[in-house]
Scaffold this active site. Structure first.
Site, PDB file in Angstrom:
ATOM      1  N   HIS A 180       0.846  -1.205   0.000  1.00 29.29           N
ATOM      2  CA  HIS A 180       0.000   0.000   0.000  1.00 29.29           C
ATOM      3  C   HIS A 180       0.884   1.259   0.000  1.00 29.29           C
ATOM      4  O   HIS A 180       1.004   1.950   1.020  1.00 29.29           O
ATOM      5  CB  HIS A 180      -0.870  -0.089   1.261  1.00 29.29           C
ATOM      6  CG  HIS A 180      -1.949   0.907   1.411  1.00 29.29           C
ATOM      7  ND1 HIS A 180      -1.824   2.239   1.145  1.00 29.29           N
ATOM      8  CD2 HIS A 180      -3.220   0.744   1.847  1.00 29.29           C
ATOM      9  CE1 HIS A 180      -2.955   2.849   1.412  1.00 29.29           C
ATOM     10  NE2 HIS A 180      -3.824   1.961   1.839  1.00 29.29           N
ATOM     11  N   GLU A 283      -1.330   1.222  -5.086  1.00 26.03           N
ATOM     12  CA  GLU A 283      -1.127   0.021  -4.279  1.00 26.03           C
ATOM     13  C   GLU A 283      -1.122  -1.199  -5.188  1.00 26.03           C
ATOM     14  O   GLU A 283      -2.151  -1.574  -5.739  1.00 26.03           O
ATOM     15  CB  GLU A 283      -2.249  -0.063  -3.247  1.00 26.03           C
ATOM     16  CG  GLU A 283      -2.405   1.251  -2.478  1.00 26.03           C
ATOM     17  CD  GLU A 283      -3.744   1.391  -1.767  1.00 26.03           C
ATOM     18  OE1 GLU A 283      -4.236   0.387  -1.238  1.00 26.03           O
ATOM     19  OE2 GLU A 283      -4.284   2.500  -1.727  1.00 26.03           O
TER      20      GLU A 283
HETATM   21  O1  BG6 Z   1      -7.241   3.905   6.965  1.00 22.46           O
HETATM   22  P1  BG6 Z   1      -6.652   2.651   6.347  1.00 22.46           P
HETATM   23  O2  BG6 Z   1      -7.221   1.379   6.948  1.00 22.46           O
HETATM   24  O3  BG6 Z   1      -5.167   2.654   6.355  1.00 22.46           O
HETATM   25  O4  BG6 Z   1      -7.128   2.646   4.843  1.00 22.46           O
HETATM   26  C1  BG6 Z   1      -6.809   3.722   4.032  1.00 22.46           C
HETATM   27  C2  BG6 Z   1      -7.360   3.530   2.613  1.00 22.46           C
HETATM   28  O5  BG6 Z   1      -6.704   2.438   2.039  1.00 22.46           O
HETATM   29  C3  BG6 Z   1      -7.002   2.277   0.646  1.00 22.46           C
HETATM   30  O6  BG6 Z   1      -6.320   1.163   0.195  1.00 22.46           O
HETATM   31  C4  BG6 Z   1      -8.475   2.049   0.457  1.00 22.46           C
HETATM   32  O7  BG6 Z   1      -8.744   1.921  -0.922  1.00 22.46           O
HETATM   33  C5  BG6 Z   1      -9.263   3.185   1.081  1.00 22.46           C
HETATM   34  O8  BG6 Z   1     -10.657   2.929   0.975  1.00 22.46           O
HETATM   35  C6  BG6 Z   1      -8.865   3.349   2.546  1.00 22.46           C
HETATM   36  O9  BG6 Z   1      -9.526   4.452   3.110  1.00 22.46           O
END
Ligand code: BG6
Length: 309
Positions: A180, A283
């Site tokens: 990510h 990601e």
């Molecule tokens: O707040 P987190 O759990 O780290 O996620 C952040 C974002 O991660 C992304 O991968 C998602 O597509 C989003 O929808 C999400 O808000």
């Protein structure tokens, strides 16, 4: 071992290597890397690369100023490892969902806040440092399958991450996952993502409707998209920082593009109201029809290389 003893033991093992420092950021242990080409910070919690910077250049990876460095809370930014499910568990294929006990699970799996083990630091040349982290996952109340995970991070003139999963049990299991990556950008309005033209995507903000990308992607509103089966090489052109970031994914078929824009920024943890102008997540992932199934003793490997010029 308590925190102090763990730091001491890491220091005894790796502290004398050139350019390696073991650091404590509030409750979290990190290994800091510096060589002739670049520097990086990698947290043991989540095997999370938090910073990567080529000498004399702007950081490639974005990290929030509001991180609290507390055990059990993933850092906002860097490159979190999402496994064995990506995003909202309920949006995962049945093969992934049905393996997880309890539907009320956090997004992005359960290894982001686990403590990984630093098992190797290698210095193949003066411009390259390779860090390997490992996590053994035992069957527990959420997940029933023993597995060994490894992340190999290479810090040099480019950054690369290899992610490996081995099935240590007798039963097969399936997972979705993502690296990510939060990229540091000069200004969101001056970036374009190239390489997605002609590909279909699921617009998660429009009830997962299937749409087509016709032009290089410019971002001027909230974006949360899943691109299945995309090109292996993508570019982010950044007008303000005057550079092009290249992302080359191997054995990762899918891509998620995410920027929270104004309203969602206000609801996100550890995220400033204007931070959405400085970051963009691309990601590299295995999702939906491309989830991975591993039989006993099988190992899955994927790699992403990040570079810029
Ligand atoms: O707040 P987190 O759990 O780290 O996620 C952040 C974002 O991660 C992304 O991968 C998602 O597509 C989003 O929808 C999400 O808000």
């Amino acid at each position: 071992m308590d925190l102090g003893e763990r730091i001491q033991s890491l220091y005894a093992k790796y502290g004398s290597l050139k350019g390696i420092t073991i650091e404590l950021h509030k409750q979290l242990i990190a290994v800091s890397v510096r060589n002739e080409a670049a520097s990086a910070t990698i947290f043991l919690q989540g095997a999370q690369l938090a910073e990567y910077k080529r000498a004399g250049e702007h950081p490639l990876i974005w990290l929030s100023d509001q991180c609290d460095y507390q055990s059990g809370t993933p850092l906002r930014g860097g490159i979190p490892i999402c496994w064995p499910w990506f995003g909202d568990l309920s949006r995962n294929p049945k093969a992934v969902k049905n393996q997880i006990c309890g539907s009320d699970q956090p997004a992005h799996g359960f290894v982001r806040d686990r403590e990984w083990e630093l098992i190797a630091v290698e210095l193949p040349d003066t411009e390259t440092t390779r860090i390997t982290l490992k996590l053994e996952v035992a069957a527990d109340e959420i997940w029933k399958f023993p597995a060994a995970l490894r992340v190999i991070i290479t810090v040099g003139t480019e950054l690369s991450l290899q992610f490996q999963v081995t099935n240590l049990g007798a039963e097969p299991f399936s997972f979705s996952h993502a690296l990510h990556a939060y990229f540091n950008i000069g200004d969101i309005e001056g970036v374009r993502v190239e390489g997605l033209e002609g590909y279909d995507y699921l617009d998660t903000l429009d009830n997962w409707t299937l749409k087509k990308s016709n032009f290089p992607l410019q971002i001027n509103a909230e974006v949360d998209r899943v691109y299945p089966d995309v090109a292996k090489e993508l570019r982010i052109t950044d007008r303000k920082l005057n550079r092009t970031i290249k992302i080359e994914a191997m054995n990762l078929s899918d891509l998620v593009v995410w920027n929270p824009w104004i309203d969602k920024s206000k609801r996100l943890s550890h995220f400033g109201e204007t931070d959405y102008t400085q970051m963009l997540c691309l990601e590299s992932a295995r999702l939906l029809d491309n989830i991975v199934c591993l039989t006993a003793n099988e190992t899955y490997k994927c790699t992403v290389r990040y570079s810029f010029n």
